[in-house]
Every structure is written in structure tokens, then in C-alpha cells.
Design an enzyme around this catalytic site. Structure first.
Site, mmCIF file in Angstrom:
data_model
loop_
_atom_site.group_PDB
_atom_site.id
_atom_site.type_symbol
_atom_site.label_atom_id
_atom_site.label_comp_id
_atom_site.label_asym_id
_atom_site.label_seq_id
_atom_site.Cartn_x
_atom_site.Cartn_y
_atom_site.Cartn_z
ATOM 1 N N ASP A 20 0.832 -1.210 0.000
ATOM 2 C CA ASP A 20 0.000 0.000 0.000
ATOM 3 C C ASP A 20 0.866 1.259 0.000
ATOM 4 O O ASP A 20 1.982 1.257 0.511
ATOM 5 C CB ASP A 20 -0.922 -0.026 1.234
ATOM 6 C CG ASP A 20 -2.079 0.950 1.097
ATOM 7 O OD1 ASP A 20 -2.355 1.419 -0.027
ATOM 8 O OD2 ASP A 20 -2.716 1.257 2.128
ATOM 9 N N ASN A 22 1.240 3.506 -2.904
ATOM 10 C CA ASN A 22 1.755 3.973 -4.203
ATOM 11 C C ASN A 22 1.253 5.379 -4.539
ATOM 12 O O ASN A 22 2.010 6.225 -5.020
ATOM 13 C CB ASN A 22 1.308 3.041 -5.336
ATOM 14 C CG ASN A 22 1.869 1.642 -5.195
ATOM 15 O OD1 ASN A 22 2.698 1.393 -4.331
ATOM 16 N ND2 ASN A 22 1.404 0.730 -6.030
ATOM 17 N N ARG A 33 -0.736 9.475 -9.630
ATOM 18 C CA ARG A 33 -0.771 8.191 -8.912
ATOM 19 C C ARG A 33 -0.121 7.066 -9.718
ATOM 20 O O ARG A 33 0.528 6.175 -9.168
ATOM 21 C CB ARG A 33 -2.220 7.794 -8.591
ATOM 22 C CG ARG A 33 -2.971 8.767 -7.709
ATOM 23 C CD ARG A 33 -4.418 8.287 -7.499
ATOM 24 N NE ARG A 33 -4.474 6.917 -7.001
ATOM 25 C CZ ARG A 33 -4.303 6.576 -5.734
ATOM 26 N NH1 ARG A 33 -4.079 7.500 -4.811
ATOM 27 N NH2 ARG A 33 -4.361 5.308 -5.362
ATOM 28 N N HIS A 37 2.418 3.625 -8.904
ATOM 29 C CA HIS A 37 2.211 2.208 -9.217
ATOM 30 C C HIS A 37 3.411 1.668 -9.984
ATOM 31 O O HIS A 37 3.895 0.569 -9.733
ATOM 32 C CB HIS A 37 0.944 2.018 -10.051
ATOM 33 C CG HIS A 37 -0.316 2.384 -9.315
ATOM 34 N ND1 HIS A 37 -0.556 1.982 -8.028
ATOM 35 C CD2 HIS A 37 -1.407 3.122 -9.688
ATOM 36 C CE1 HIS A 37 -1.735 2.449 -7.631
ATOM 37 N NE2 HIS A 37 -2.270 3.155 -8.619
ATOM 38 N N SER A 65 -7.611 -5.426 -5.130
ATOM 39 C CA SER A 65 -8.698 -6.002 -4.329
ATOM 40 C C SER A 65 -10.033 -5.910 -5.065
ATOM 41 O O SER A 65 -10.164 -5.151 -6.028
ATOM 42 C CB SER A 65 -8.801 -5.254 -2.993
ATOM 43 O OG SER A 65 -9.320 -3.953 -3.203
ATOM 44 N N TRP A 69 -11.991 -2.250 -7.664
ATOM 45 C CA TRP A 69 -12.802 -2.049 -8.881
ATOM 46 C C TRP A 69 -13.593 -0.741 -8.807
ATOM 47 O O TRP A 69 -14.076 -0.250 -9.822
ATOM 48 C CB TRP A 69 -13.767 -3.216 -9.117
ATOM 49 C CG TRP A 69 -13.084 -4.482 -9.564
ATOM 50 C CD1 TRP A 69 -13.018 -5.660 -8.865
ATOM 51 C CD2 TRP A 69 -12.385 -4.720 -10.796
ATOM 52 N NE1 TRP A 69 -12.307 -6.604 -9.582
ATOM 53 C CE2 TRP A 69 -11.912 -6.050 -10.776
ATOM 54 C CE3 TRP A 69 -12.102 -3.930 -11.923
ATOM 55 C CZ2 TRP A 69 -11.173 -6.618 -11.825
ATOM 56 C CZ3 TRP A 69 -11.372 -4.499 -12.974
ATOM 57 C CH2 TRP A 69 -10.919 -5.815 -12.911
ATOM 58 N N LEU A 131 10.397 -20.807 -5.152
ATOM 59 C CA LEU A 131 9.482 -19.891 -4.457
ATOM 60 C C LEU A 131 8.139 -19.931 -5.173
ATOM 61 O O LEU A 131 8.093 -19.941 -6.402
ATOM 62 C CB LEU A 131 10.057 -18.464 -4.543
ATOM 63 C CG LEU A 131 9.123 -17.313 -4.140
ATOM 64 C CD1 LEU A 131 8.975 -17.242 -2.624
ATOM 65 C CD2 LEU A 131 9.657 -15.965 -4.656
ATOM 66 N N SER A 196 -8.109 -4.725 5.141
ATOM 67 C CA SER A 196 -8.708 -4.447 3.826
ATOM 68 C C SER A 196 -9.115 -5.711 3.054
ATOM 69 O O SER A 196 -8.823 -5.849 1.871
ATOM 70 C CB SER A 196 -7.755 -3.584 2.978
ATOM 71 O OG SER A 196 -7.459 -2.371 3.643
ATOM 72 N N GLU A 207 1.598 -13.403 12.419
ATOM 73 C CA GLU A 207 2.169 -12.238 13.085
ATOM 74 C C GLU A 207 1.974 -11.052 12.147
ATOM 75 O O GLU A 207 2.205 -11.170 10.938
ATOM 76 C CB GLU A 207 3.663 -12.458 13.362
ATOM 77 C CG GLU A 207 3.946 -13.590 14.343
ATOM 78 C CD GLU A 207 3.307 -13.371 15.715
ATOM 79 O OE1 GLU A 207 3.210 -12.205 16.147
ATOM 80 O OE2 GLU A 207 2.913 -14.372 16.340
#
Ligand code: IPE
Ligand code: IPE
Ligand code: MG
Length: 245
Positions: A20, A22, A33, A37, A65, A69, A131, A196, A207
């Protein structure tokens, strides 16, 4: 904050990040903005690199998220295009670095061009094992839980499972994250202290680590800080401290 302070025997198996800040990063610089990003991409690269160096097996990044939208269409379009270009740029390097790419979320909501490309990247990296990098895209935890309830109800209706056999394992096995271990450490950047709608079930015993750093400023040393903080906590899972020792 040095790498040397990290205990190699207590590396979290699964780190999830709410990337969060950006927009605020760009605003502080008098930029649009979108620039924020774009700058966030470098942080993603650094953090992925770092996870590989540290031997972290699972990294899940919240990229978009269900609520996102509701942003202005121009910003959404920009984010989708940025995602598409990033995937195209990174496909080779995912394979070179033995990274398996996955997604969680409602891909049906994404533009066709993007969901098709996501599928291609997943297919072409599915045998990688160093990974697992999971992007949460068009992801909302409540909507995930709704999907789980629907799927399990259908199975009950069709006598595939009996309602008295529904337990936590059954629910776990129906979540989008069914192939991932529980989240050990959840990081959120930008100073906000909220979840969120991210991985509500999966973070039951994670944690939590909040930092004021904005996502485009987040670098390896910030990840080290988070991991060191994690390693200095006692995870009791309801037991007493004496039982743990
Ligand atoms: C996070 O940064 C990226 C996405 C949610 C897509 P933001 O765009 O939320 O940045 P802020 O919170 O406005 O600073
Ligand atoms: C959460 O950030 C979602 C992602 C990082 C993708 P938001 O910026 O959308 O969250 P809120 O609106 O501040 O809660
Ligand atoms: Mg935000």
C-alpha cells in the site's frame, strides 16, 4: 538492520504483503498516482529477490482487491496494463529463478487478454519450486469465503460430503490458498493498520507487521526488519509461554 541478524533456522514459510501507499508516494512528489504504481514494481522485484536469497518458500502479494474495482476507470485500466506488461517482462526471469507463479482472486473479472496471459504464465512456471509467488488479483477474502460456502454446499447437496464432516480442514481445502501453508507473517506498508479484506481466514494466527514505509520505498532492508521483528516474537498459539519453551 543487517542480514546477519536474521536467524536462518526461523525463516517464515509464508509471507503475505499488502503493498500500500503507491498513490501517496507519487502525490508527495507532485506526480500522478500512476507513477507510484510504476515505481512499486521495483519493490516487488527486490522483495521477490530477497525471498529467494533467504529461502522463503511462499510470498503472496495483494495487488488488486475486489474493492479496487471502485477506483476511477483510468486508474484501473492503467493498473491492468501495468500488470500485463510486467508479466510479459518477467516471464523469462520467473523461469530463470525457478519461481512458480500463482494467483488468487476472481480472474473472471479481469480483461480477457490479462486472464489469458496469467494462465499462460502459471502454466509455464508450474514446475518451478524455489518460491511460489502468488498475486492476489481481484481478490477479496469475503468473496473467497462465499465461493467456499457455495462449493461445499453443492457437494453436500450432491452427497459428496456430509455436513457433519465439514471441519476446518475441509474449509482450508476449498480456499483459493488451498495449496499454500498458513501465513506466518503479514506485512502492510504505508502506515495503515487494517486488513482491507485480505486473507481473513488465513491470517488467524499470523504475526502482523505494519510499517510507515510507502510501498515504492520498501526495500530488502525493510523486509529484513519485518523478519527480525517476527523472529523476536513468541508464537504461543494459545499455550502458555512455559509450554513453548
Ligand atoms: C496500493 O497503493 C496499490 C493498489 C491498491 C492497487 P494505493 O494506490 O492504494 O496507494 P495509496 O493508498 O492511495 O497511497
Ligand atoms: C489494499 O489497499 C489493497 C491492495 C494493496 C491491493 P487499498 O489502498 O485498496 O486499501 P484501503 O482502501 O486503504 O483499505
Ligand atoms: Mg491504498
Amino acid at each position: 538492520m543487517s542480514l546477519k541478524k536474521i536467524d536462518k533456522n526461523k525463516i517464515p514459510q509464508h509471507i503475505a504483503v499488502i503493498m500500500d501507499g503507491n498513490g501517496r508516494w507519487a502525490k508527495k512528489r507532485g506526480m500522478k498516482r500512476e507513477k507510484g504504481h510504476r515505481a512499486g514494481r521495483k519493490s516487488v522485484k527486490k522483495i521477490v529477490e530477497s525471498c529467494i536469497e533467504l529461502g522463503i518458500k511462499n510470498l503472496t502479494l495483494y495487488a488488486f482487491s475486489t474493492e479496487n474495482w471502485n477506483r476511477p476507470k483510468l486508474e484501473i485500466d492503467f493498473l491492468m496494463q501495468l500488470l500485463f506488461l510486467s508479466l510479459k517482462d518477467e516471464l523469462k526471469s520467473l523461469n530463470k529463478n525457478n519461481i512458480r507463479f500463482e494467483t488468487i482472486g476472481n480472474l473472471g473479472m479481469l480483461p480477457k487478454k490479462i486472464s489469458t496471459y496469467l494462465q499462460k504464465v502459471k502454466n509455464e512456471t508450474r514446475k518451478n519450486s524455489k518460491l511460489t509467488l502468488t498475486l492476489a488479483l481481484s481478490y477479496g477474502s469475503r468473496s473467497e469465503i462465499v465461493d467456499v460456502v457455495r462449493e461445499i454446499s453443492d457437494k453436500v447437496k450432491n452427497n459428496i460430503i456430509s455436513s457433519k464432516n465439514i471441519d476446518e480442514t475441509v474449509i482450508n481445502n476449498h480456499l483459493y490458498t488451498r495449496n499454500l501453508p498458513d501465513v506466518d507473517l503479514l506485512i502492510r506498508t504505508s502506515g495503515e493498520k487494517r486488513i482491507s479484506n485480505f486473507l481473513l481466514w488465513q491470517i488467524a494466527y499470523s504475526e502482523l507487521y505494519f510499517t510507515k514505509k510507502l510501498w515504492p520505498d520498501f526495500r530488502k532492508k525493510d523486509l529484513y526488519r519485518a523478519i527480525i521483528s517476527y523472529q523476536n516474537r513468541e508464537r504461543r498459539f494459545g499455550k502458555t509461554s512455559e509450554q513453548i519453551k
